[in-house]
Design a protein around this motif. Structure first.
Motif, PDB file in Angstrom:
ATOM      1  N   ASP A  43       6.019   4.951   2.442  1.00 58.81           N
ATOM      2  CA  ASP A  43       4.825   5.625   1.930  1.00 58.81           C
ATOM      3  C   ASP A  43       5.147   7.107   1.816  1.00 58.81           C
ATOM      4  O   ASP A  43       5.482   7.749   2.807  1.00 58.81           O
ATOM      5  N   THR A  49       0.269   3.103  -5.832  1.00 60.26           N
ATOM      6  CA  THR A  49       0.727   2.100  -4.882  1.00 60.26           C
ATOM      7  C   THR A  49       1.805   1.219  -5.488  1.00 60.26           C
ATOM      8  O   THR A  49       1.774   0.887  -6.678  1.00 60.26           O
ATOM      9  N   SER A  51       0.811  -1.230   0.000  1.00 63.39           N
ATOM     10  CA  SER A  51       0.000   0.000   0.000  1.00 63.39           C
ATOM     11  C   SER A  51       0.840   1.273   0.000  1.00 63.39           C
ATOM     12  O   SER A  51       0.289   2.385  -0.061  1.00 63.39           O
ATOM     13  N   GLN A  52       2.155   1.125   0.058  1.00 64.64           N
ATOM     14  CA  GLN A  52       3.024   2.310   0.015  1.00 64.64           C
ATOM     15  C   GLN A  52       2.789   3.058  -1.300  1.00 64.64           C
ATOM     16  O   GLN A  52       2.684   2.457  -2.361  1.00 64.64           O
ATOM     17  N   ARG A  53       2.734   4.393  -1.213  1.00 71.29           N
ATOM     18  CA  ARG A  53       2.414   5.204  -2.396  1.00 71.29           C
ATOM     19  C   ARG A  53       3.633   5.990  -2.875  1.00 71.29           C
ATOM     20  O   ARG A  53       4.339   6.596  -2.073  1.00 71.29           O
TER      21      ARG A  53
END
Length: 305
Positions: free
Chosen positions: A273, A235, A198-200
């Protein structure tokens, strides 16, 4: 406007030069090699032979210009772990160009990186360096001190601004992080992401980036800290899934403690993130990205040829 450009033959610079020329600016471009000089002449630029270490050459070229775009950086030294020498050289360049432009009110556009702000999307108000960041150390964070040096030149009669680029500037022949992720997936036989992926990552197309530099040269107010971000946060998992589909390899969730082992030096970046907004920059410059998004760009196939 006659514009002196460093890093003009690089990944970003080779898009900035034609963008400037197509809007009736004249370009004098720094070239440290014969190959770079040939490419720049072919693009329609006047060549200034020299390197970032030739400070007299840089001062002279800046003094002869009506504006400066500084894109060059000693990436080889930085990626080898010697950030201190790369940052010291960059600050020498900023000092030399600042001396040449002082009192002219001409634009000086330099290059930085978008900050990562824990728990939220970074804006142009974030990441303003403090006095401690100006200290020379051997980490990428010290580069923020160089940004502050550029912004401080606004008090010396220079229309200085820093354009902060996101983690990935994408497009055909990209030599950067996306290409490195693809190379890792080929080598490992899997396309990985850390944890739930889920890191953007903030990203921008190379040609949208070039237009932002041209607009900043023409209209950025003195002391501007700007974010050149086309997409606030793609993501890492969606990037990995696209890479897996194109390479025909499986996806893999990599535990955070194994990120450096799996991804090498990219492990820290894919674990973080780091979304960033460009809302203020868009309004200030009238800049709107129009080129393909990152996933659209990956689907065009050129990354996998």
């Amino acid at each position: 406007m006659r514009v002196f450009v460093t890093g003009a033959s690089g990944w970003i610079g080779s898009a900035v030069v034609p963008e400037l020329i197509s809007h009736d600016h004249q370009v004098a471009a720094l070239a440290r090699s014969d190959a770079a000089a040939r490419a720049l002449r072919k693009a329609g630029a006047e060549v200034v032979r020299g390197s970032l270490d030739d400070l007299d050459t840089l001062r002279g070229a800046a003094a002869d210009s009506e504006g400066v775009i500084h894109l060059a950086f000693k990436h080889d030294a930085a990626f080898s772990g010697d950030f201190k020498s790369a940052i010291a050289a960059d600050r020498g360049v900023v000092t030399a160009i600042g001396a040449a432009l002082a009192g002219t009110h001409r634009p000086f556009i330099a290059t930085g990186g978008t900050p990562a702000v824990p728990g939220r999307t970074a804006t142009e108000h974030d990441g303003r360096p403090t006095a401690t960041d100006v200290v020379d150390d051997n980490s990428p964070a010290a580069r923020a001190g160089t940004d502050e040096m550029v912004l401080a030149l606004s008090s010396r009669g220079i229309r200085s601004a820093v354009l902060r680029l996101p983690r990935a500037v994408h497009g055909e022949n990209d030599p950067g992080f996306i290409t490195s992720l693809i190379a890792t997936a080929r080598d490992k036989g899997v396309s990985g992401y850390v944890g739930d992926g889920s890191q953007r990552w903030p990203v921008t197309h190379r040609l949208d980036t070039a237009r932002a530099f041209r607009l900043a040269l023409e209209k950025a107010p003195a002391g501007s800290l700007l974010n050149v971000v086309g997409q606030e946060g793609v993501t890492v998992r969606s990037i990995a899934e696209s890479i897996a589909r194109h390479l025909g390899v499986p996806n893999l969730s990599v535990p955070a403690e194994n990120a450096l082992e799996h991804f090498g030096w990219l492990g820290a970046l894919v674990s973080l993130d780091q979304p960033a907004s460009s809302a203020i920059t868009r309004e200030l410059l009238g800049w709107q990205p129009t080129y393909p998004t990152l996933l659209e760009d990956l689907d065009q196939g050129h990354y996998f040829r």
